[in-house]
Scaffold this motif. Structure first.
Motif, PDB file in Angstrom:
ATOM      1  N   GLU A 228       0.825  -1.209   0.000  1.00 44.52           N
ATOM      2  CA  GLU A 228       0.000   0.000   0.000  1.00 44.52           C
ATOM      3  C   GLU A 228       0.858   1.257   0.000  1.00 44.52           C
ATOM      4  OE1 GLU A 228      -4.142  -1.416   2.122  1.00 44.52           O
ATOM      5  OE2 GLU A 228      -2.553  -0.599   3.389  1.00 44.52           O
TER       6      GLU A 228
ATOM      7  N   GLN B  41       0.562   4.083  -2.897  1.00 42.11           N
ATOM      8  CA  GLN B  41       0.216   5.465  -2.540  1.00 42.11           C
ATOM      9  C   GLN B  41       1.271   6.442  -3.045  1.00 42.11           C
ATOM     10  OE1 GLN B  41      -0.245   5.142   1.702  1.00 42.11           O
ATOM     11  NE2 GLN B  41      -2.185   4.017   1.541  1.00 42.11           N
TER      12      GLN B  41
ATOM     13  N   ILE C 103      -2.797   0.423  -6.912  1.00 40.23           N
ATOM     14  CA  ILE C 103      -3.356  -0.143  -5.687  1.00 40.23           C
ATOM     15  C   ILE C 103      -2.381  -1.153  -5.105  1.00 40.23           C
ATOM     16  CG2 ILE C 103      -5.763   0.223  -6.364  1.00 40.23           C
ATOM     17  CD1 ILE C 103      -5.916  -2.774  -7.060  1.00 40.23           C
TER      18      ILE C 103
END
Length: 280
Positions: free
Chosen positions: A46, A50, A61
């Motif tokens: 993650e 990001q 993602i």
């Protein structure tokens, strides 16, 4: 005239939370590729996703997935299809070595006769099996799951991550060398098997880059200097240095792109000349 044709394609990168594959994913995003970052460590996946979205403005993602668990991969695929769409590319980057599958001695000499546990005879089969499974099965299973979208398009690209160990097995790491050699063979086998579907299957074979998996072999933890083994590598690499993660990305982009539309079943060394050097 053929173009790169990468923008807005959807790529899955296994092992994407690590240094090498996260770097490849960032370079993909720079070319407009939408990415699904898969890693056993959800937090790492993650974080990379990001950062990619924030830096490049391209959707990414991060998902947790176990490359040795087909059900886990199929769950990840369902999420990818829902959030990103149909998959175009797969980079099988999950892999690595382990100390438990490594011999302490490079070879059996008279000095090792009284301590065979440091040689081939002392290898732990659990460690050997773990390393072989992670590298080989961890390439086979994601290929089974994520290439299905490509079948419907009659187009797609799979890139496996091999190693120079596949061509010239190194002392101390028999499991890793054997697994990467199996990946070379599997790459060629799958390329032939898939040839009429429009899916191309190739591999990159990195030379020596410092990673979390090999640092304990190449750098002395106390001094920060090269170990004798690390110095051998530098001496055997004509460019006299380790590779950098960024230096894998150009070959990956080429193999994904339409520029390589007639290229399948190849394993490309990225090794600073290591495979070409005889030592003399």
């Amino acid at each position: 005239m053929l173009q790169l044709n990468l923008k807005d394609k959807v790529a899955v990168i296994t092992g994407g939370g690590g240094v090498l594959c996260s770097t490849i994913a960032r370079n993909m995003a720079a070319e407009g590729i939408v990415t699904a970052i898969l890693d056993l460590n959800l937090e790492a996946a993650e974080k990379v996703a990001q950062e990619i979205t924030a830096e490049y403005g391209v959707k990414s993602i991060g998902l947790s997935a176990n490359v040795l668990d087909k059900a886990s991969l199929e769950t990840a695929k369902a999420t990818i299809n829902k959030e990103l769409g149909s998959i175009d590319y797969l980079v099988n980057g999950a892999g690595g070595n382990a100390a438990s599958a490594t011999t302490k001695a490079e070879e059996i000499t008279e000095n090792e006769m009284d301590s065979l546990e440091d040689t081939f005879y002392g290898l732990e089969m659990d460690g050997f099996d773990k390393v072989f499974a992670l590298n080989f099965q961890g390439t086979l299973l994601p290929s089974m799951v994520f290439s299905k979208d490509m079948l419907g398009k009659k187009d797609g690209s799979i890139i496996n991550v091999s190693s120079m160990n596949a061509f010239r097995p190194l002392t101390k790491i028999p499991a890793y060398s054997a697994a990467k050699s199996a990946i070379n063979n599997f790459t060629q086998w799958l390329a032939v098997h898939m040839a009429k579907t429009g899916i191309r299957v190739n591999a990159i074979a990195p030379g020596f880059l410092l990673t979390n998996q090999n640092r304990f072999l190449l750098v002395d933890e106390k001094t920060g200097e090269a170990t004798p083994r690390g110095q051998k590598i530098i001496n055997g690499t004509p460019m006299e240095r380790y590779g950098e993660p960024e230096e894998l990305s150009g070959t990956v982009m080429y193999l994904l792109s339409d520029w390589a539309r007639f290229v399948t079943g190849v394993v490309i060394p990225i090794d600073g000349g290591f495979s070409a050097y005889s030592g003399v």
